[in-house]
Design an enzyme around this catalytic site. Structure first.
Site, mmCIF file in Angstrom:
data_model
loop_
_atom_site.group_PDB
_atom_site.id
_atom_site.type_symbol
_atom_site.label_atom_id
_atom_site.label_comp_id
_atom_site.label_asym_id
_atom_site.label_seq_id
_atom_site.Cartn_x
_atom_site.Cartn_y
_atom_site.Cartn_z
ATOM 1 N N PHE A 98 0.813 -1.226 0.000
ATOM 2 C CA PHE A 98 0.000 0.000 0.000
ATOM 3 C C PHE A 98 0.845 1.273 0.000
ATOM 4 C CE2 PHE A 98 -2.517 -3.074 2.735
ATOM 5 C CZ PHE A 98 -3.293 -3.544 1.670
ATOM 6 N N ALA A 155 6.035 -7.862 16.300
ATOM 7 C CA ALA A 155 5.269 -6.800 16.964
ATOM 8 C C ALA A 155 4.597 -7.235 18.272
ATOM 9 C CB ALA A 155 4.241 -6.221 15.991
ATOM 10 N N LYS A 206 14.707 -11.026 4.186
ATOM 11 C CA LYS A 206 14.509 -12.107 5.170
ATOM 12 C C LYS A 206 13.079 -12.645 5.126
ATOM 13 C CE LYS A 206 11.971 -9.812 8.207
ATOM 14 N NZ LYS A 206 10.688 -10.217 8.793
HETATM 15 N N1 LIG Z 1 3.959 -7.117 12.369
HETATM 16 C C1 LIG Z 1 5.249 -7.276 12.653
HETATM 17 O O1 LIG Z 1 5.624 -8.077 13.531
HETATM 18 C C2 LIG Z 1 6.270 -6.469 11.931
HETATM 19 C C3 LIG Z 1 5.988 -5.857 10.729
HETATM 20 N N2 LIG Z 1 6.957 -5.152 10.073
HETATM 21 C C4 LIG Z 1 6.688 -4.511 8.800
HETATM 22 O O2 LIG Z 1 5.883 -3.366 9.009
HETATM 23 C C5 LIG Z 1 5.049 -3.140 7.867
HETATM 24 C C6 LIG Z 1 3.620 -2.959 8.332
HETATM 25 O O3 LIG Z 1 3.209 -4.132 8.980
HETATM 26 P P1 LIG Z 1 2.046 -4.168 10.073
HETATM 27 O O4 LIG Z 1 1.969 -2.898 10.840
HETATM 28 O O5 LIG Z 1 2.275 -5.426 10.837
HETATM 29 O O6 LIG Z 1 0.721 -4.235 9.179
HETATM 30 P P2 LIG Z 1 -0.360 -5.417 9.136
HETATM 31 O O7 LIG Z 1 0.219 -6.617 8.513
HETATM 32 O O8 LIG Z 1 -0.960 -5.542 10.494
HETATM 33 O O9 LIG Z 1 -1.420 -4.860 8.090
HETATM 34 C C7 LIG Z 1 -2.624 -4.313 8.423
HETATM 35 C C8 LIG Z 1 -2.644 -2.832 8.138
HETATM 36 O O10 LIG Z 1 -2.829 -2.585 6.741
HETATM 37 C C9 LIG Z 1 -3.793 -1.567 6.623
HETATM 38 N N3 LIG Z 1 -4.415 -1.508 5.307
HETATM 39 C C10 LIG Z 1 -5.301 -2.367 4.751
HETATM 40 N N4 LIG Z 1 -5.667 -1.940 3.530
HETATM 41 C C11 LIG Z 1 -4.982 -0.787 3.321
HETATM 42 C C12 LIG Z 1 -4.918 0.128 2.246
HETATM 43 N N5 LIG Z 1 -5.609 -0.066 1.120
HETATM 44 N N6 LIG Z 1 -4.096 1.195 2.360
HETATM 45 C C13 LIG Z 1 -3.366 1.384 3.473
HETATM 46 N N7 LIG Z 1 -3.377 0.558 4.533
HETATM 47 C C14 LIG Z 1 -4.183 -0.517 4.445
HETATM 48 C C15 LIG Z 1 -4.771 -1.873 7.719
HETATM 49 O O11 LIG Z 1 -5.571 -0.758 7.979
HETATM 50 C C16 LIG Z 1 -3.807 -2.174 8.859
HETATM 51 O O12 LIG Z 1 -3.386 -0.980 9.483
HETATM 52 C C17 LIG Z 1 5.278 -4.337 6.933
HETATM 53 O O13 LIG Z 1 6.179 -3.984 5.921
HETATM 54 C C18 LIG Z 1 5.922 -5.380 7.838
HETATM 55 O O14 LIG Z 1 6.808 -6.243 7.141
HETATM 56 C C19 LIG Z 1 8.205 -5.000 10.587
HETATM 57 C C20 LIG Z 1 8.524 -5.555 11.795
HETATM 58 C C21 LIG Z 1 7.593 -6.323 12.565
HETATM 59 O O1 LIG Z 2 9.469 -8.480 10.412
HETATM 60 C C1 LIG Z 2 9.048 -9.127 11.341
HETATM 61 C C2 LIG Z 2 9.815 -9.346 12.579
HETATM 62 O O2 LIG Z 2 10.932 -8.513 12.662
HETATM 63 C C3 LIG Z 2 7.711 -9.758 11.258
HETATM 64 O O3 LIG Z 2 7.762 -10.850 10.435
HETATM 65 P P1 LIG Z 2 6.406 -11.478 9.860
HETATM 66 O O4 LIG Z 2 5.820 -10.425 8.948
HETATM 67 O O5 LIG Z 2 6.807 -12.727 9.156
HETATM 68 O O6 LIG Z 2 5.544 -11.731 11.054
#
Ligand SMILES: NC(=O)C1=CN([C@@H]2O[C@H](COP(=O)(O)OP(=O)(O)OC[C@H]3O[C@@H](n4cnc5c(N)ncnc54)[C@H](O)[C@@H]3O)[C@@H](O)[C@H]2O)C=CC1
Ligand SMILES: O=C(CO)COP(=O)(O)O
Length: 350
Positions: A98, A155, A206
């Protein structure tokens, strides 16, 4: 405090909400930041109510981080431009699928000297088939400087305040300490490096390897097999940086963004979980995402596709057999057992 920097978090998913919890708490500890933190929420209805209203009254993101309270100074804002236009610091944390459209909405509408920090893992696939780092896309479209933060940071564990480390790749010299003040806590320790490209590459790549780890779990192989996938994946990550981002430092792969994030994701991440279920159930990734993630997004399969398209264009598919096999398995072109053939025949063994 008056005169301090205004911070906006662009995104409110699982990680977006967890980092907003940290930032909301940290800004109140330093005069250099304003106390209110805006968080852009992609509006949706949850049990008949707007998610922004739920967050602003209960201070819980009931959909994406249900078990944790956000500080009350974190304010959910449904209008993206409204949330970002006065910010001095923009923290980007939307699923990478997105990002481009999010940036197009913000183009020309943010302060010119805003400091960007991207927590997003993935690549931007250009129409002609090349890839771009997401922080570079942010810099190009918004005309700002954008640093990156990547690390072994599942997270739910960060939100539960379980100890971990993270890496900031800083592209705003002079702002290292300010970014650290914004992010670091007693349980979330920050190392700042200048090799931002490699930090971001680690975070993106990764997630592909994590799918491979999930496939071997789904096939019923053991820890040694998964360790082989992790090792060969790390070798391909390093080679990818050497070939396409020369000047990247090997030392960066030993920061939290490198081996540590690779390890935690291959054991505890969503990409691993989805990929294991893919093998066990025979359902598609898209179906499993809907069934298992409640609106969260797995970034690995899409990143594998982006890298595959780019490698094909660069005529380099044979140099990265693990990345290629993972993409082919995700799209059903190879059976999951192809993962084992791939690591058996990997060029590292020749
Ligand atoms: N969840 C985790 O453990 C971690 C995630 N990340 C990275 O952070 C980034 C975000 O991940 P998360 O916060 O976990 O998101 P998420 O995987 O929980 O995705 C859901 C989010 O996407 C949004 N969404 C849905 N449709 C949408 C649209 N059309 N436009 C904009 N937003 C929309 C939702 O409103 C919600 O906020 C990713 O690149 C992920 O790889 C990095 C480290 C840890
Ligand atoms: O980036 C992440 C941990 O650092 C989260 O990994 P996943 O999106 O596979 O849960």
């Amino acid at each position: 405090m008056a005169g301090g920097k205004r911070v906006t978090v662009v995104g409110s998913g699982n990680w977006g909400s967890a980092i907003a919890k940290i930032i909301g708490s940290n800004v109140t500890k330093f005069d250099q930041f304003q106390d209110e933190v805006k968080m852009w929420v992609f509006e949706e209805m949850v049990e008949g109510k707007k998610l922004t209203e739920i967050i602003n009254t209960t201070h819980v993101n009931v959909k994406y981080l249900p078990d944790h309270k956000l500080p009350e100074n974190v304010v959910a804002v449904p209008d993206l431009v409204e949330a970002a236009k006065d910010a001095d610091i923009l923290v980007f944390v939307v699923p990478h699928q997105f990002l481009h459209r999010t940036l197009k909405t913000l183009e020309g509408k943010v302060k010119p000297d805003v400091i960007g920090l991207s927590l997003i893992k993935g690549f931007h696939l250009k129409p002609e088939g090349g890839i771009e780092l997401l922080s570079h896309i942010i810099e190009d479209i918004l005309k700002i400087k954008c640093s990156v933060l990547m690390g072994a940071n599942l997270a739910p564990e960060v939100a539960a305040e379980k100890f971990c480390e993270t890496t900031i790749g800083c592209r705003s010299p002079g702002n290292e300490q300010m970014l650290k003040d914004l992010i670091q806590t007693s349980y979330f320790r920050v190392m700042v490096v200048s090799d931002a490209n490699a930090v971001e590459l680690c975070g993106a790549l990764k997630n592909i390897v994590a799918c491979g780890a999930g496939f071997v779990d789904g096939l019923g192989y053991g820890n040694n097999t998964k360790a082989a996938v992790i090792r060969l994946g790390l070798m391909e990550m390093i080679k990818f940086a050497e070939v396409f981002y020369p000047g990247s430092l090997l030392a960066t792969f030993f920061e939290s963004c490198g081996v540590a994030d690779l390890t935690t994701t291959c054991y505890g991440g969503r990409n691993r979980r989805i990929s294991e279920a893919f093998v066990k159930t025979g359902k598609t990734i898209e179906v499993l995402e809907k069934e298992m993630l409640n609106g969260q997004c797995a970034q690995g399969p899409e990143t594998a596709r982006e890298v595959y398209v780019m490698l094909e264009r660069e005529k380099s598919l044979e140099k990265f057999p693990l990345f290629v096999a993972i993409h082919r398995i995700c799209i059903g072109e190879l059976p999951p057992t192809g993962m084992i053939d791939c690591i058996r025949e990997h060029p590292e063994h020749l």
